[in-house]
Enzyme design. Structure first.
Site, PDB file in Angstrom:
ATOM      1  N   LYS A 192      33.447  39.240 115.988  1.00 58.56           N
ATOM      2  CA  LYS A 192      33.468  39.012 114.432  1.00 58.56           C
ATOM      3  C   LYS A 192      33.640  37.294 114.764  1.00 58.56           C
ATOM      4  O   LYS A 192      34.898  36.643 115.913  1.00 58.56           O
ATOM      5  CB  LYS A 192      34.731  39.500 114.213  1.00 58.56           C
ATOM      6  CG  LYS A 192      35.949  38.793 113.102  1.00 58.56           C
ATOM      7  CD  LYS A 192      36.892  39.213 113.088  1.00 58.56           C
ATOM      8  CE  LYS A 192      37.722  38.343 111.416  1.00 58.56           C
ATOM      9  NZ  LYS A 192      38.940  39.849 111.045  1.00 58.56           N
ATOM     10  N   LYS A 214      30.271  40.694 112.029  1.00 51.88           N
ATOM     11  CA  LYS A 214      30.945  40.175 111.016  1.00 51.88           C
ATOM     12  C   LYS A 214      31.267  38.247 111.237  1.00 51.88           C
ATOM     13  O   LYS A 214      31.229  38.110 112.124  1.00 51.88           O
ATOM     14  CB  LYS A 214      32.326  41.165 110.616  1.00 51.88           C
ATOM     15  CG  LYS A 214      32.848  39.756 109.934  1.00 51.88           C
ATOM     16  CD  LYS A 214      34.632  40.936 109.655  1.00 51.88           C
ATOM     17  CE  LYS A 214      34.905  39.770 108.712  1.00 51.88           C
ATOM     18  NZ  LYS A 214      36.949  40.279 108.841  1.00 51.88           N
TER      19      LYS A 214
HETATM   20  C1  PBG Z   1      41.577  40.374 108.807  1.00 55.03           C
HETATM   21  C2  PBG Z   1      40.097  39.988 108.579  1.00 55.03           C
HETATM   22  C3  PBG Z   1      38.999  39.405 107.728  1.00 55.03           C
HETATM   23  C4  PBG Z   1      38.497  39.427 107.306  1.00 55.03           C
HETATM   24  C5  PBG Z   1      38.604  40.737 107.390  1.00 55.03           C
HETATM   25  N1  PBG Z   1      39.878  40.624 107.965  1.00 55.03           N
HETATM   26  C6  PBG Z   1      39.398  38.019 107.822  1.00 55.03           C
HETATM   27  C7  PBG Z   1      39.959  36.890 108.830  1.00 55.03           C
HETATM   28  O1  PBG Z   1      39.784  37.508 109.662  1.00 55.03           O
HETATM   29  O2  PBG Z   1      40.104  35.560 108.539  1.00 55.03           O
HETATM   30  C8  PBG Z   1      37.858  39.447 106.593  1.00 55.03           C
HETATM   31  C9  PBG Z   1      36.828  40.243 105.001  1.00 55.03           C
HETATM   32  C10 PBG Z   1      36.410  39.263 104.096  1.00 55.03           C
HETATM   33  O3  PBG Z   1      35.389  37.733 104.114  1.00 55.03           O
HETATM   34  O4  PBG Z   1      35.676  40.101 103.170  1.00 55.03           O
HETATM   35  N2  PBG Z   1      41.875  39.643 110.375  1.00 55.03           N
END
Ligand code: PBG
Length: 335
Positions: free
Chosen positions: A205, A259
């Site tokens: 991520k 992601k």
């Molecule tokens: C939370 C999380 C995030 C997303 C999914 N879980 C945001 C972040 O890490 O700040 C992003 C998903 C999206 O942008 O559609 N940890």
């Protein structure tokens, strides 16, 4: 084994031949999309009968639990196998330690129970991270310097995952990027009688600008000071993603996620080649917003943009994709 090399070239070989008609294109397609490829993220909010459109995500809303149940029924009817739930926690339930994540009656747990009760045939994936619950919008606990501390955060995440599993979650999906959390969560799930609860690790991520609309949707954007670069990955790194994935597999992840999606398809392909395990991509909020903005600006036909983007995930090696376009795309596929 001996291989015969056939040096065939134009005009003996014309690659356009198989593309000349629709039946032939269908017969030669290497990849196919189906509603079973999609996991649909749903934002849940308090109250009943509530729909709150999200300004930065045109066409996406937050739903109160009763309305989320109705959406779950629609999704199941179209053959979508799984939903990903995200709560918009009321302001007064957010705190520095994110303790509301452990409350068996929080919005997430209410939504899990209600959907499982009404639509038992659909899978539920729940996000494990503290950002919807912290007053500072970070995914973990802070020390006095504002650094997100690892091990103390993992302890809370374990409690959060157990809380979700007890409410009926089928897949817990840690999105926090703390070190060691997959092993800790797996061990706790086994110990507490949740042997069949899966873990989908947000393994690679990235610290991405594409999460902006999501943070509006869960209400953490306005609270967040600074960034998440001390735990989410540097977009400059590809090889490091393979190390993250290897660790999460060793710790017991059933599947891994990359992601955001489209800007990181190279990572998807590398992970699939290296490990041959189920790989999912999250086509995140900013990607969705980008497609909608392109369509609204007349830069491309909307359905075509949506389906071509989704196909790119399959071609790169994804088993499935988390996408805000899931219901729309499933309806297109189902005709
Ligand atoms: C939370 C999380 C995030 C997303 C999914 N879980 C945001 C972040 O890490 O700040 C992003 C998903 C999206 O942008 O559609 N940890």
């Amino acid at each position: 084994m001996t291989r015969t090399t056939i040096n065939t070239a134009y005009p003996q070989l014309r690659l356009r031949r198989t593309r000349a008609s629709a039946w032939s294109r269908a017969m030669h397609a290497e990849h196919h999309l189906s509603p079973a490829d999609f996991i649909w993220p749903l934002f849940v909010t308090s109250g009943s009968g509530v729909e709150e459109p999200i300004g930065s995500l045109p066409g996406v809303s937050r739903w109160s639990v009763d309305r989320a149940v109705a959406r779950a029924k629609e999704a199941a009817a179209e053959g979508i196998p799984c939903l990903a739930l995200f709560p918009n926690t009321p302001e007064d339930k957010r705190s520095d330690d994110g303790a509301h994540a452990l409350d068996p009656d929080n919005l997430m747990c209410q939504a899990i129970r209600a959907i499982k009760d009404a639509v038992p045939e659909i899978g539920l994936l729940t996000d494990v991270a503290l950002d919807p619950y912290t007053a500072h919008g970070q995914d973990g606990l802070l020390d006095e310097t504002g650094y997100v501390v690892n091990d103390a955060t993992v302890d809370v995440l374990v409690g959060q995952a157990l809380n979700q599993a007890a409410a009926g979650a089928d897949i817990v999906a840690p999105s926090d990027m703390m070190d060691g959390r997959i092993g800790a969560i797996r061990e706790a799930l086994e110990a507490e009688g949740h042997a069949n609860v899966q873990i989908m690790a947000y393994a690679a991520k990235y610290a991405s600008v594409f999460y902006g609309p999501f943070r509006d949707a869960v209400g953490s954007g306005g609270l967040l000071k600074g960034n998440k670069k001390s735990y989410q990955m540097d977009p400059a790194n590809g090889a490091e993603a393979l190390r993250e994935v290897a660790l999460d597999i060793a710790e017991g992840a059933d599947s891994v996620m990359v992601k955001p999606g489209l800007p990181y398809l190279d990572v998807v392909a590398r992970v699939k080649d290296a490990f041959n395990i189920p790989v999912f991509a999250y086509q995140v909020s900013g990607e969705y917003a980008m497609i909608e903005a392109a369509a609204a600006a007349g830069a491309g036909e909307r359905n075509g943009l949506v389906m071509e983007m989704l196909m790119s995930f399959k071609r790169a090696g994804c088993t499935g994709v988390l996408t805000y376009h899931a219901l729309h795309a499933a309806r297109l596929l189902n005709g």
